[in-house]
Design a protein around this motif. Structure first.
Motif, PDB file in Angstrom:
ATOM      1  N   GLU A  42      38.405  44.176 -19.819  1.00  0.00           N
ATOM      2  CA  GLU A  42      37.516  43.946 -20.972  1.00  0.00           C
ATOM      3  C   GLU A  42      38.232  43.167 -22.072  1.00  0.00           C
ATOM      4  O   GLU A  42      37.627  42.343 -22.751  1.00  0.00           O
ATOM      5  CB  GLU A  42      36.986  45.280 -21.523  1.00  0.00           C
ATOM      6  N   VAL A  43      39.533  43.419 -22.223  1.00  0.00           N
ATOM      7  CA  VAL A  43      40.292  42.659 -23.235  1.00  0.00           C
ATOM      8  C   VAL A  43      40.328  41.184 -22.828  1.00  0.00           C
ATOM      9  O   VAL A  43      40.110  40.284 -23.643  1.00  0.00           O
ATOM     10  CB  VAL A  43      41.716  43.231 -23.413  1.00  0.00           C
ATOM     11  N   GLU A  44      40.546  40.943 -21.519  1.00  0.00           N
ATOM     12  CA  GLU A  44      40.535  39.551 -21.041  1.00  0.00           C
ATOM     13  C   GLU A  44      39.181  38.918 -21.300  1.00  0.00           C
ATOM     14  O   GLU A  44      39.078  37.768 -21.715  1.00  0.00           O
ATOM     15  CB  GLU A  44      40.824  39.514 -19.539  1.00  0.00           C
ATOM     16  N   ARG A  45      38.118  39.702 -21.032  1.00  0.00           N
ATOM     17  CA  ARG A  45      36.760  39.179 -21.202  1.00  0.00           C
ATOM     18  C   ARG A  45      36.494  38.814 -22.668  1.00  0.00           C
ATOM     19  O   ARG A  45      35.734  37.902 -22.957  1.00  0.00           O
ATOM     20  CB  ARG A  45      35.766  40.259 -20.728  1.00  0.00           C
ATOM     21  N   SER A  46      37.151  39.510 -23.588  1.00  0.00           N
ATOM     22  CA  SER A  46      36.927  39.246 -25.019  1.00  0.00           C
ATOM     23  C   SER A  46      37.511  37.898 -25.448  1.00  0.00           C
ATOM     24  O   SER A  46      37.156  37.364 -26.490  1.00  0.00           O
ATOM     25  CB  SER A  46      37.579  40.349 -25.864  1.00  0.00           C
ATOM     26  N   LYS A  47      38.467  37.386 -24.628  1.00  0.00           N
ATOM     27  CA  LYS A  47      39.187  36.135 -24.950  1.00  0.00           C
ATOM     28  C   LYS A  47      40.007  36.280 -26.236  1.00  0.00           C
ATOM     29  O   LYS A  47      40.357  35.276 -26.863  1.00  0.00           O
ATOM     30  CB  LYS A  47      38.222  34.948 -25.092  1.00  0.00           C
TER      31      LYS A  47
ATOM     32  N   SER B 252      45.797  39.813 -26.768  1.00  0.00           N
ATOM     33  CA  SER B 252      46.104  41.155 -27.296  1.00  0.00           C
ATOM     34  C   SER B 252      47.279  41.763 -26.544  1.00  0.00           C
ATOM     35  O   SER B 252      47.648  41.309 -25.454  1.00  0.00           O
ATOM     36  CB  SER B 252      44.893  42.092 -27.110  1.00  0.00           C
TER      37      SER B 252
ATOM     38  N   PRO C 294      35.056  43.955 -26.004  1.00  0.00           N
ATOM     39  CA  PRO C 294      34.999  42.539 -26.401  1.00  0.00           C
ATOM     40  C   PRO C 294      34.388  42.362 -27.793  1.00  0.00           C
ATOM     41  O   PRO C 294      34.931  41.645 -28.631  1.00  0.00           O
ATOM     42  CB  PRO C 294      34.132  41.902 -25.296  1.00  0.00           C
ATOM     43  N   LYS C 295      33.260  43.030 -28.059  1.00  0.00           N
ATOM     44  CA  LYS C 295      32.617  42.889 -29.373  1.00  0.00           C
ATOM     45  C   LYS C 295      33.536  43.466 -30.453  1.00  0.00           C
ATOM     46  O   LYS C 295      33.737  42.869 -31.515  1.00  0.00           O
ATOM     47  CB  LYS C 295      31.260  43.598 -29.370  1.00  0.00           C
TER      48      LYS C 295
ATOM     49  N   LEU D 255      36.774  43.730 -30.480  1.00  0.00           N
ATOM     50  CA  LEU D 255      37.939  42.881 -30.755  1.00  0.00           C
ATOM     51  C   LEU D 255      37.555  41.617 -31.525  1.00  0.00           C
ATOM     52  O   LEU D 255      38.283  41.187 -32.426  1.00  0.00           O
ATOM     53  CB  LEU D 255      38.636  42.500 -29.439  1.00  0.00           C
ATOM     54  N   ARG D 256      36.408  41.048 -31.158  1.00  0.00           N
ATOM     55  CA  ARG D 256      35.982  39.837 -31.887  1.00  0.00           C
ATOM     56  C   ARG D 256      35.713  40.174 -33.361  1.00  0.00           C
ATOM     57  O   ARG D 256      36.121  39.443 -34.254  1.00  0.00           O
ATOM     58  CB  ARG D 256      34.761  39.212 -31.206  1.00  0.00           C
TER      59      ARG D 256
END
Ligand code: SF4
Length: 450
Positions: free
Chosen positions: A356-361, A364, A441-442, A444-445
């Motif tokens: 999921e962290v990867e998906r957030s781009k 981290s 993802p949301k 982290l953004r």
């Protein structure tokens, strides 16, 4: 029947020379009876005794292989009936069925769907390992044409040649011999020719009969021809019968200790139903008991996701949690100002969170403390994930040298740890993250845009 330690001791040279690494011949014999070492360790045994002991102390269920290079697969070698007794060792493999009487459109559709199945779950790539190609036309050219197409277009799959006609079977094996195919279709009428082909190419031979009594006699005849690279199947067309057959094969091998049935088994769930999702349900049963090859008509993502996840869960050691190494993991081009998230060392949790962290781009850092190999809430409830353990991980893995930030994001489910961590880590602020990994993802953004 298996030999006891005393049976073995009577065959040993009784020199007590210790060259096998054991203080006495008796100690060596006891260990050999338990299956923990090989007879070759004693240099003073005659070849005849060595062979006798190797056969008698070999696992009750034989380990067999098929495939080629990195796609070499091992089947069998199981030592227990129930996973919780120890562990299952060699995972089953899934196959998609093709037939030379299928329409071109149907064949192309199955190839496309199975090729699409390719994803990583807990560090393991999931894909369909076998393309089962059945000859129903009895037309050599037509069958070889299909086999060649499958060989060329099913990029990951090893062919399983399903054919009872020895002449066509031989030409088929020749066509795909470099891929370490399985030849499936030895029966009471053709077994001598099929064994000769399997011997010539040194490949796994599938043996099938109408029922277990006939199968037993057939395997004995194949043993008499000196071939033991086998996988067993019956022609059961009901789920109940297929289940009884595989359970009886496994029980005969492991409980009765009869090596005639000491081989992995294949089940064709596409014979039990033509309904896609009923095939899936049956396949889940046979992952657990006791098929090493499970053949379905078709495998797309909706079939693969539950089946591969189940298989991965069943073929792990139940006494050892699946863990990842503790440490600080860099996701993307994380640098000194990137966010730091905490998760646990339970492999499934780590791979979901890192995915999921990867998906957030959002580049981290993911900090993995020693959490006993448990999921987040279990680790917290067991006292394995605490302010102290997180603070220790920050120090042990040099997080303060890697990042300038002094904020650490913890899973929302353990928000209760916030003050504990801040007490144990002076100068750090704890931010409570999302409760579910899917919301990361949301989160982290939003976090980096503040
Ligand atoms: Fe006995 Fe052979 Fe071991 Fe020597 S090497 S102690 S003879 S079993």
């Amino acid at each position: 029947m298996a030999l006891t330690g005393m049976d073995i001791y009577k065959m040993l040279p009784k020199k007590n020379c210790k060259e096998c690494g054991f203080p006495t011949c008796l100690a060596f014999a006891m260990k050999l009876a338990q299956g923990g070492i090989e007879a070759e360790k004693c240099p003073y045994m005659s070849e005849e005794v060595k062979q006798k002991l190797s056969d008698a102390t070999a696992p009750l269920m034989k380990t067999v292989k098929f495939g080629y290079g990195e796609k070499t697969y091992t089947l069998g070698g199981e030592t227990v009936l129930f996973r919780h007794e120890k562990t299952f060792v060699n995972r089953n493999r899934f196959a998609v069925m093709f037939s030379d009487v299928m329409s071109e459109e149907d064949i192309n559709g199955r190839i496309e769907r199975m090729n699409k199945v390719s994803y990583v779950r807990i560090n393991e790539r999931m894909y369909v390992e076998i393309a089962a190609v059945k000859c129903e036309s009895d037309n050599k050219e037509k069958y070889l044409g299909l086999l060649k197409k499958v060989k060329d277009e099913c990029k990951d799959a090893v062919p399983m040649i399903i054919n009872e006609n020895a002449e066509i079977a031989k030409a088929a094996v020749e066509e795909v011999k470099d891929l370490g195919p399985i030849l499936y279709g030895a029966n009471d009428q053709n077994y001598e020719e099929m064994v000769n082909i399997a011997k010539q190419y040194n490949i796994l031979l599938g043996v099938e009969a109408n029922n277990l009594e006939e199968l037993y006699k057939l395997v004995e005849k194949i043993h008499a021809l000196g071939y033991k690279e086998l996988i067993l199947g019956t022609k059961a067309v009901s789920a109940k019968k297929a289940f009884e057959d595989v359970v009886n094969i496994r029980r005969t091998a492991l409980i009765t200790q009869d090596r005639v049935f000491g081989y992995p088994a294949a089940v064709f769930v596409n014979r039990l139903s033509k309904d896609k999702f009923l095939q899936l349900s049956y396949a889940t049963v046979f992952v657990e008991k006791y098929a090493s090859i499970i053949v379905l008509d078709d495998i797309d993502y909706s079939i693969a996701l539950p089946l591969f996840a189940l298989r991965q869960n069943i073929y792990t050691d139940p006494q050892r949690p699946m863990r990842v190494e503790q440490g600080i993991y860099r996701i993307g081009q994380a640098e000194e100002n990137s966010p730091v998230l905490v998760t646990v060392d339970f492999a499934l949790t780590y791979f979901i969170v890192s995915g999921e962290v990867e998906r957030s781009k959002v580049p981290s850092w993911v900090l993995v403390p020693d959490a006993g190999g448990y999921s987040v809430l279990t680790a917290w409830a067991a006292g394995k994930l605490s302010g102290k353990s997180i603070a220790k991980a920050v120090k042990d893995f040099g997080v303060e040298e890697k990042v300038k930030t002094r904020e650490i994001i913890i899973p929302g489910k353990v928000a209760v740890l916030k003050s504990d961590i801040e007490d144990a880590l002076p100068g750090w602020k704890v931010v409570v993250g999302s409760e579910e990994a899917a919301l990361l993802p949301k989160f982290l953004r939003d976090y980096i845009s503040k």
